[in-house]
Design a protein around this motif. Structure first.
Motif, PDB file in Angstrom:
ATOM      1  N   SER A 139       0.829  -1.206   0.000  1.00  0.00           N
ATOM      2  CA  SER A 139       0.000   0.000   0.000  1.00  0.00           C
ATOM      3  C   SER A 139       0.865   1.259   0.000  1.00  0.00           C
ATOM      4  N   ALA A 140       1.941   1.247   0.782  1.00  0.00           N
ATOM      5  CA  ALA A 140       2.833   2.405   0.825  1.00  0.00           C
ATOM      6  C   ALA A 140       3.525   2.612  -0.517  1.00  0.00           C
ATOM      7  N   ILE A 141       3.947   1.522  -1.152  1.00  0.00           N
ATOM      8  CA  ILE A 141       4.592   1.631  -2.457  1.00  0.00           C
ATOM      9  C   ILE A 141       3.630   2.177  -3.499  1.00  0.00           C
ATOM     10  N   TRP A 142       2.406   1.656  -3.528  1.00  0.00           N
ATOM     11  CA  TRP A 142       1.418   2.139  -4.498  1.00  0.00           C
ATOM     12  C   TRP A 142       1.039   3.591  -4.244  1.00  0.00           C
ATOM     13  N   THR A 143       0.970   3.961  -2.976  1.00  0.00           N
ATOM     14  CA  THR A 143       0.654   5.359  -2.648  1.00  0.00           C
ATOM     15  C   THR A 143       1.779   6.286  -3.117  1.00  0.00           C
ATOM     16  N   ALA A 144       3.026   5.866  -2.878  1.00  0.00           N
ATOM     17  CA  ALA A 144       4.161   6.685  -3.319  1.00  0.00           C
ATOM     18  C   ALA A 144       4.217   6.787  -4.842  1.00  0.00           C
ATOM     19  N   LEU A 145       3.977   5.685  -5.538  1.00  0.00           N
ATOM     20  CA  LEU A 145       3.975   5.718  -7.006  1.00  0.00           C
ATOM     21  C   LEU A 145       2.834   6.573  -7.545  1.00  0.00           C
ATOM     22  N   ALA A 146       1.671   6.456  -6.931  1.00  0.00           N
ATOM     23  CA  ALA A 146       0.534   7.271  -7.379  1.00  0.00           C
ATOM     24  C   ALA A 146       0.827   8.752  -7.176  1.00  0.00           C
ATOM     25  N   TRP A 147       1.406   9.089  -6.029  1.00  0.00           N
ATOM     26  CA  TRP A 147       1.746  10.488  -5.783  1.00  0.00           C
ATOM     27  C   TRP A 147       2.774  10.972  -6.796  1.00  0.00           C
ATOM     28  N   MET A 148       3.771  10.141  -7.087  1.00  0.00           N
ATOM     29  CA  MET A 148       4.822  10.547  -8.016  1.00  0.00           C
ATOM     30  C   MET A 148       4.256  10.803  -9.405  1.00  0.00           C
ATOM     31  N   PHE A 149       3.418   9.906  -9.877  1.00  0.00           N
ATOM     32  CA  PHE A 149       2.865  10.103 -11.220  1.00  0.00           C
ATOM     33  C   PHE A 149       1.834  11.219 -11.251  1.00  0.00           C
ATOM     34  N   ARG A 150       1.106  11.411 -10.159  1.00  0.00           N
ATOM     35  CA  ARG A 150       0.080  12.444 -10.130  1.00  0.00           C
ATOM     36  C   ARG A 150       0.693  13.828  -9.961  1.00  0.00           C
ATOM     37  N   GLU A 151       1.701  13.956  -9.140  1.00  0.00           N
ATOM     38  CA  GLU A 151       2.263  15.272  -8.831  1.00  0.00           C
ATOM     39  C   GLU A 151       3.553  15.564  -9.601  1.00  0.00           C
ATOM     40  N   VAL A 152       4.537  14.728  -9.454  1.00  0.00           N
ATOM     41  CA  VAL A 152       5.872  15.033  -9.949  1.00  0.00           C
ATOM     42  C   VAL A 152       5.935  14.956 -11.470  1.00  0.00           C
ATOM     43  N   VAL A 153       5.452  13.894 -12.050  1.00  0.00           N
ATOM     44  CA  VAL A 153       5.567  13.712 -13.499  1.00  0.00           C
ATOM     45  C   VAL A 153       4.721  14.741 -14.243  1.00  0.00           C
ATOM     46  N   ILE A 154       3.520  14.977 -13.780  1.00  0.00           N
ATOM     47  CA  ILE A 154       2.651  15.955 -14.448  1.00  0.00           C
ATOM     48  C   ILE A 154       3.258  17.352 -14.369  1.00  0.00           C
ATOM     49  N   LYS A 155       3.770  17.729 -13.200  1.00  0.00           N
ATOM     50  CA  LYS A 155       4.386  19.050 -13.075  1.00  0.00           C
ATOM     51  C   LYS A 155       5.640  19.157 -13.929  1.00  0.00           C
ATOM     52  N   PHE A 156       6.419  18.084 -14.016  1.00  0.00           N
ATOM     53  CA  PHE A 156       7.600  18.104 -14.875  1.00  0.00           C
ATOM     54  C   PHE A 156       7.208  18.325 -16.335  1.00  0.00           C
ATOM     55  N   VAL A 157       6.172  17.645 -16.780  1.00  0.00           N
ATOM     56  CA  VAL A 157       5.724  17.802 -18.167  1.00  0.00           C
ATOM     57  C   VAL A 157       5.247  19.228 -18.416  1.00  0.00           C
ATOM     58  N   ILE A 158       4.503  19.790 -17.471  1.00  0.00           N
ATOM     59  CA  ILE A 158       4.003  21.160 -17.637  1.00  0.00           C
ATOM     60  C   ILE A 158       5.150  22.166 -17.646  1.00  0.00           C
ATOM     61  N   VAL A 159       6.088  22.022 -16.734  1.00  0.00           N
ATOM     62  CA  VAL A 159       7.220  22.961 -16.674  1.00  0.00           C
ATOM     63  C   VAL A 159       8.105  22.815 -17.907  1.00  0.00           C
ATOM     64  N   PHE A 160       8.319  21.589 -18.374  1.00  0.00           N
ATOM     65  CA  PHE A 160       9.111  21.392 -19.584  1.00  0.00           C
ATOM     66  C   PHE A 160       8.415  22.015 -20.793  1.00  0.00           C
ATOM     67  N   ALA A 161       7.098  21.878 -20.876  1.00  0.00           N
ATOM     68  CA  ALA A 161       6.354  22.487 -21.981  1.00  0.00           C
ATOM     69  C   ALA A 161       6.455  24.012 -21.912  1.00  0.00           C
TER      70      ALA A 161
END
Length: 95
Positions: free
Chosen positions: A7-29
């Motif tokens: 559960s902790a691993i899935w929560t961390a992965l979900a947070w990473m894809f929801r917050e970090v990856v999306i923000k990286f894509v937006i900032v890179f764009a």
């Protein structure tokens, strides 16, 4: 125990894809957009052919302080920062 770890691993992965990856894509764009628009604006600016005569008219004291304060590096840096700030503020979802 395994369920809590999973559960902790899935929560961390979900947070990473929801917050970090999306923000990286937006900032890179935004970075790519500002870079592309800056090149277009610089291309649209008129050519400065008389800059040598303007710079030759500066007295030696001005050249000393311009060299001391490294204005050859600072002025383009400040101008590009102002242009980037202007363009970023025009994006509706940034504010």
């Amino acid at each position: 125990m395994w369920v809590f770890l999973q559960s902790a691993i899935w929560t961390a992965l979900a947070w990473m894809f929801r917050e970090v990856v999306i923000k990286f894509v937006i900032v890179f764009a935004m970075f790519w957009l500002v870079r592309a628009l800056t090149e277009v604006i610089v291309y649209a600016l008129p050519d400065v052919k008389n800059i040598n005569s303007l710079l030759a008219a500066l007295p030696a004291g001005v050249w000393y302080y311009a060299s001391l304060f490294q204005l050859q590096w600072g002025v383009p840096l400040i101008m590009s920062a102002w242009m980037s700030r202007f363009l970023i503020r025009r994006l509706p979802f940034i504010g």
